[in-house]
Write an enzyme that holds these catalytic residues in place. Structure first.
Site, short mmCIF file in Angstrom:
data_model
loop_
_atom_site.label_atom_id
_atom_site.label_comp_id
_atom_site.label_asym_id
_atom_site.label_seq_id
_atom_site.Cartn_x
_atom_site.Cartn_y
_atom_site.Cartn_z
N ASN A 1 -8.16 -3.29 14.30
CA ASN A 1 -9.34 -3.54 13.72
C ASN A 1 -8.87 -4.96 12.76
OD1 ASN A 1 -8.07 -2.52 11.17
ND2 ASN A 1 -9.32 -1.29 11.40
N ASP B 1 1.00 -1.04 -0.42
CA ASP B 1 0.12 0.10 0.17
C ASP B 1 0.90 1.27 0.26
OD1 ASP B 1 0.75 -0.47 2.64
OD2 ASP B 1 -0.78 -0.81 3.19
N HIS C 1 -7.30 -5.00 9.70
CA HIS C 1 -6.72 -4.49 8.67
C HIS C 1 -5.60 -5.89 8.19
CE1 HIS C 1 -4.83 -0.62 9.27
NE2 HIS C 1 -3.96 -1.70 9.36
N GLU D 1 -9.88 -2.59 5.18
CA GLU D 1 -10.50 -1.95 5.79
C GLU D 1 -11.67 -3.06 6.98
OE1 GLU D 1 -8.86 -0.26 8.86
OE2 GLU D 1 -8.47 1.70 8.06
C1 F6R Z 1 1.37 -1.59 5.87
C2 F6R Z 1 -0.07 -2.49 6.03
C3 F6R Z 1 -0.52 -2.50 7.88
C4 F6R Z 1 -0.02 -2.54 8.74
C5 F6R Z 1 -0.90 -2.20 9.95
C6 F6R Z 1 -0.56 -2.56 11.94
O1 F6R Z 1 1.96 -1.86 4.77
O2 F6R Z 1 -0.02 -3.36 5.28
O3 F6R Z 1 -1.64 -3.54 7.17
O4 F6R Z 1 0.60 -4.06 8.42
O5 F6R Z 1 -1.59 -1.41 9.85
O6 F6R Z 1 1.06 -2.24 11.79
P1 F6R Z 1 1.22 -1.74 12.53
O7 F6R Z 1 2.58 -2.62 11.97
O8 F6R Z 1 2.30 -0.22 12.32
O9 F6R Z 1 1.32 -1.85 13.70
#
Ligand code: F6R
Length: 242
Positions: A136, A67, A138, A143
């Protein structure tokens, strides 16, 4: 789903790095799917060390990031382009043209998304996909929603995600509201998936991913339908697992 219980964040990172290194060793032309965020930083550090000490070669490998924020230029320090460059790519020997991150500045976002999917398809799909998980549940920026989105798409970030990611920006107002994310389709088509989670704030999401009802309201739960997922959790993130 295979679950590895790591003793610590460092242990989780090393185990994940070993799986990436093994993939590159086994197939130098591997197609990797990479994630950003706090969780995989330790894995990237371990991989840099493994690359430097053992000479594991990534010069024939290809990478696709999950992303990118809409509106951030690649050289913006908060962009995921910059994150990957700073934590990983600058130390590795991937060829520049084999590194793919969605273009958050694309004028035509649907076209950028379609092109991203086409590039993944033409590369042969992802061999090993690394995922973190949001509080959440994701994955990527998929999301909680009324349905799963198959292809790469534009996402309006949930306020919980904006709050969670504000730590990377000077204020919550600076966090972009939109992102481009690979869809559930390309993630689920990866041959192997490694899902990483660390810290107690991820315990509930990890529980839903492993034991919850499969639902687009908890996107990571779809991984229960994938035949080759390895979940690596530290003690806190795995605390609710049976
Ligand atoms: C980022 C991504 C997100 C993160 C998720 C957890 O490329 O794909 O899904 O993996 O938001 O983020 P952290 O590791 O910062 O808790």
């Amino acid at each position: 789903m295979r679950i590895l219980f790591a003793d610590s964040y460092e242990d989780m990172s090393l185990e994940a790095a070993k799986l990436v290194a093994a993939e590159a060793w086994h197939n130098p032309q591997s197609i990797f799917g990479f994630a950003t965020g706090d969780t995989p930083i330790g894995m990237y550090q371990c991989l840099v060390e493994i690359h430097q000490h053992f000479g594991i070669d990534f010069s024939q490998a290809t990478s696709f990031n999950l992303d990118e924020y809409v509106g951030l230029a690649p050289d913006n320090p908060q962009s995921y382009h910059a994150f990957m460059q700073n934590h990983f790519f600058q130390y590795m020997n991937f060829r520049r043209e084999c590194i793919h991150v969605p273009n958050g500045l694309a004028e035509n976002i649907p076209e950028e998304c379609a092109q991203y999917d086409k590039t993944i398809r033409e590369a042969g799909g992802i061999d090993l996909q690394i995922l973190g998980i949001g509080r959440n549940a994701h994955i990527g920026f998929n999301e909680p929603a009324d349905g799963f989105t198959r292809g790469t798409h534009e996402v309006i970030l949930k306020s919980s995600t904006i709050q969670a990611n504000a730590r990377f920006f000077s204020s919550v107002e600076d966090v972009p509201r939109r992102a481009i994310s690979m869809g559930i389709g390309a993630i689920m088509q990866a041959k192997r998936i490694v899902l990483l989670a660390s810290g107690s704030e991820k315990a509930e999401a990890v529980y839903k991913a492993v034991h919850g009802l499969v639902s687009s309201q908890a996107p990571a739960s779809v991984l229960q339908f994938h035949p080759a997922v390895t979940l690596i959790v530290d003690k806190a993130a795995g605390a609710k697992l049976q």
